[in-house]
Scaffold this active site. Structure first.
Site, PDB file in Angstrom:
ATOM      1  CG  HIS A 273     -61.214  63.795 -34.075  1.00  0.00           C
ATOM      2  ND1 HIS A 273     -61.073  62.742 -33.211  1.00  0.00           N
ATOM      3  CD2 HIS A 273     -61.280  64.803 -33.740  1.00  0.00           C
ATOM      4  CE1 HIS A 273     -60.420  63.540 -32.284  1.00  0.00           C
ATOM      5  NE2 HIS A 273     -60.731  64.794 -32.322  1.00  0.00           N
ATOM      6  CB  SER A 279     -65.588  56.439 -39.190  1.00  0.00           C
ATOM      7  OG  SER A 279     -65.326  57.411 -38.216  1.00  0.00           O
ATOM      8  CG  LEU A 308     -62.655  49.238 -28.564  1.00  0.00           C
ATOM      9  CD1 LEU A 308     -61.045  48.821 -28.707  1.00  0.00           C
ATOM     10  CD2 LEU A 308     -62.644  49.458 -26.809  1.00  0.00           C
ATOM     11  CG  HIS A 309     -64.720  54.820 -33.974  1.00  0.00           C
ATOM     12  ND1 HIS A 309     -64.380  56.167 -33.686  1.00  0.00           N
ATOM     13  CD2 HIS A 309     -64.829  54.914 -35.542  1.00  0.00           C
ATOM     14  CE1 HIS A 309     -64.071  57.081 -34.741  1.00  0.00           C
ATOM     15  NE2 HIS A 309     -64.562  56.157 -35.753  1.00  0.00           N
ATOM     16  CG  HIS A 355     -58.587  60.139 -28.457  1.00  0.00           C
ATOM     17  ND1 HIS A 355     -57.869  60.318 -29.404  1.00  0.00           N
ATOM     18  CD2 HIS A 355     -59.987  60.290 -28.814  1.00  0.00           C
ATOM     19  CE1 HIS A 355     -58.449  60.762 -30.671  1.00  0.00           C
ATOM     20  NE2 HIS A 355     -59.811  60.436 -30.188  1.00  0.00           N
ATOM     21  NE  ARG A 364     -64.122  65.369 -30.744  1.00  0.00           N
ATOM     22  CZ  ARG A 364     -63.957  64.153 -31.262  1.00  0.00           C
ATOM     23  NH1 ARG A 364     -64.427  63.737 -32.403  1.00  0.00           N
ATOM     24  NH2 ARG A 364     -63.203  63.271 -30.859  1.00  0.00           N
ATOM     25  CB  THR A 404     -55.683  54.952 -19.760  1.00  0.00           C
ATOM     26  OG1 THR A 404     -56.474  53.706 -19.147  1.00  0.00           O
ATOM     27  CG2 THR A 404     -56.352  55.459 -20.843  1.00  0.00           C
ATOM     28  CG  ASP A 412     -67.924  58.661 -28.124  1.00  0.00           C
ATOM     29  OD1 ASP A 412     -68.700  59.386 -29.015  1.00  0.00           O
ATOM     30  OD2 ASP A 412     -67.071  57.817 -28.745  1.00  0.00           O
TER      31      ASP A 412
END
Ligand SMILES: CC(=O)SCCNC(=O)CCNC(=O)[C@H](O)C(C)(C)COP(=O)(O)OP(=O)(O)OC[C@H]1O[C@@H](n2cnc3c(N)ncnc32)[C@H](O)[C@@H]1OP(=O)(O)O
Ligand SMILES: O=C([O-])CC(=O)C(=O)O
Length: 481
Positions: A273, A279, A308-309, A355, A364, A404, A412
């Site tokens: 991504h 990550s 949060l990830h 996001h 996704r 947001t 997720d």
């Protein structure tokens, strides 16, 4: 065991062998292709640096420095690029194009399954669509290296407490493989730094080969369920693709229709991504100090374990289940809306929404939702349906809440509802599966970073005092992003 043997014959490796067809050892073929591609790109990079090194990319604002570097272009990343509205593209291909063009699994009944994650690996690493033969060869090589060393098995067979979070177990097991890192040994021997990418590649293939068995081992160690690491590696060596042994190890050897394809799709979709997510950025940073691929990726997994990830995959299922239990199966939209406001008013986030880059529904999420909706059993699963229904309620609530930047669902939101349907009910395992997938992108970039000779990452930090001094005399609002 005969059920297991039948089920892992999907890409017909043994059939190919039976007719005397030599399947190419494609991790060698992949390496050979990189050997051609890396010097070409390295030369382009040298030219760019030499001729345009001082060309500005953008202006950095105070809002970016103190706001998580959002939108700041500060890293070279080759495998994929993220567009805020269209979502991820792998070397220019969006998810639908990848699903159409990449080699696919062949189901036991002969029907065509979904794109193979090892085909996605080839695409991410080279920018090229592999042939079916290349992917088969790569899968065969990965399978041949699936077994874990005894020191890692010891960790996953009682060495680590079962109560330790599965992500911590995954990270420790991955780091333990540094014991035999070819990259670390090469560095110690003083191998020329131009050659280091070859050792990074070797370690990366080793890690990818072993990740399914590690995940199976984590599941068994944490929950006493599934077939465990040894059996997962044994199944891999019987032939088949990268995903099938993991699917079987997680289901305890039971063939569950649709499960292996669900897992393949998940693993392919989450592979990369771009570089700025926690990550990927972590593996890039740690690797830039020439820590080997095992240590770099273990560090990435610790970031993925943040709520949060990647841990949001775990959080979403717990959230949706708790809401389902609290409101009952007949909850009205108004009940759900009230529940969401309670969450927001108590200062918590709605997991699976929002996001850092995306400003539309994550493609996704859409791909997994499409997969679920086409499955007769998954489409009628109460939690899967609740996740679908939640979209229409949560987005307007978040819009009204007004904070947001992206009130739409991210990937997720969807993954746990799919996985629990196929029997993987332990939510902490969802991020472990994520961790198996994200290795595709992080490790590929690690190879490229060494191949391109990228330097150690060392950005400049500034204190509040320096920022304040810098704006003295500037008009109010001059620094707005
Ligand atoms: C694979 C992945 O990693 S996908 C992301 C998975 N994570 C989640 O789903 C967790 C929920 N989502 C979030 O926490 C955020 O949307 C993140 C971490 C993904 C992105 O963070 P940011 O880029 O800072 O988001 P954004 O700019 O929209 O944040 C602005 C405000 O909205 C809030 N916000 C963002 N998303 C949400 C949400 N889902 N629920 C409630 N509030 C939210 C932020 O906490 C922030 O509040 P603050 O000003 O009080 O600090
Ligand atoms: O891009 C991000 O910041 C988070 C994300 O969706 C991912 O890493 O898959």
């Amino acid at each position: 065991m005969s059920t297991l043997r039948t089920s892992i014959r999907y890409i017909n490796l043994r059939a190919a062998a039976a007719v005397g067809h030599q399947v190419r050892h494609s991790s060698q073929a992949l390496r050979a292709r990189l050997e051609e591609l890396i010097p070409q790109k390295a030369a382009r990079l040298q030219t760019l640096k030499k001729e345009y090194g001082s060309h500005p990319v953008q202006t950095t604002t105070i809002a970016q420095v103190v706001g998580g570097m959002r939108g700041m272009k500060a890293m070279l990343w080759e495998g994929s690029e993220l567009d805020a509205n269209e979502g991820i593209r792998f070397h220019g291909l969006n998810l639908e194009e990848c699903a159409e063009k990449l080699p696919k699994a062949r189901n036991v009944d002969g029907s065509e399954g979904v794109m193979l994650p090892e085909a996605m690996l080839w695409l991410i690493m080279t920018g090229e669509i592999p042939t079916t033969e290349q992917v088969e060869g790569l899968a065969k090589d990965l399978a041949a290296q699936a077994a874990l060393p005894e020191y890692t098995l010891k960790l996953l067979e009682g060495g680590l407490p079962s109560s330790l979070h599965p992500m911590t177990q995954l990270s420790i097991a991955v780091a333990s493989l540094n014991h035999d890192s070819k990259f670390a040994q090469a560095y110690e021997k003083g191998v020329n730094k131009k050659e280091l990418w070859k050792y990074a590649y070797e370690d990366s293939i080793t890690l990818l080969a072993k990740l399914p068995a590690i995940a199976a081992g984590v599941y068994k160690n944490a929950y006493g369920k599934g077939l465990g690491a040894r059996k997962c590696a044994e199944l891999a060596q019987e032939g088949g693709d990268w995903t099938q042994p993991l699917a079987l190890a997680l289901s305890g050897g039971e063939e569950r229709k649709g499960w292996a394809d669900c897992l393949r799709l998940y693993l392919a979709l989450h592979g990369d991504h771009e570089g700025g997510n926690v990550s990927a950025h972590t593996s890039h940073l740690v690797g830039s100090a020439l820590a080997d691929p095992f240590l770099s990726y273990s560090a990435a997994l610790n970031g993925l374990a943040g709520p949060l990830h990647g841990l949001a995959a775990q959080e979403v299922l717990t959230f949706v289940k708790t809401m389902h239990d609290a409101l009952g199966a007949d909850a009205s939209d108004t009940d759900i809306e009230g529940y969401l406001w309670d969450v927001l008013n108590s200062g918590r986030v709605i997991p699976g929404y929002g996001h850092g880059v995306l400003r539309k529904t994550d493609p996704r999420f859409t791909a997994l939702a499409k997969f679920g909706s086409s499955s007769p059993t998954l489409s009628s699963d109460p939690l899967f349906r609740l996740v679908q229904r939640l979209q229409a309620i949560a987005t307007p609530v978040l819009q009204k809440h007004g904070k947001t930047a992206n009130p739409f669902p991210n990937v997720d939101s969807q993954s746990g509802a799919c996985m629990q349907h196929f029997g993987l009910e332990e939510a902490p395992m969802y991020t472990v599966v994520f961790g198996v997938s994200r290795a595709l992108g992080c490790l590929s970039q690690g190879v490229w970073s060494r191949g391109l000779g990228l330097p150690i990452e060392r950005p400049k930090s500034v204190s509040l005092r320096v920022l304040e001094e810098g704006v003295k005399g500037a008009g109010a609002g001059a620094g707005q992003a």
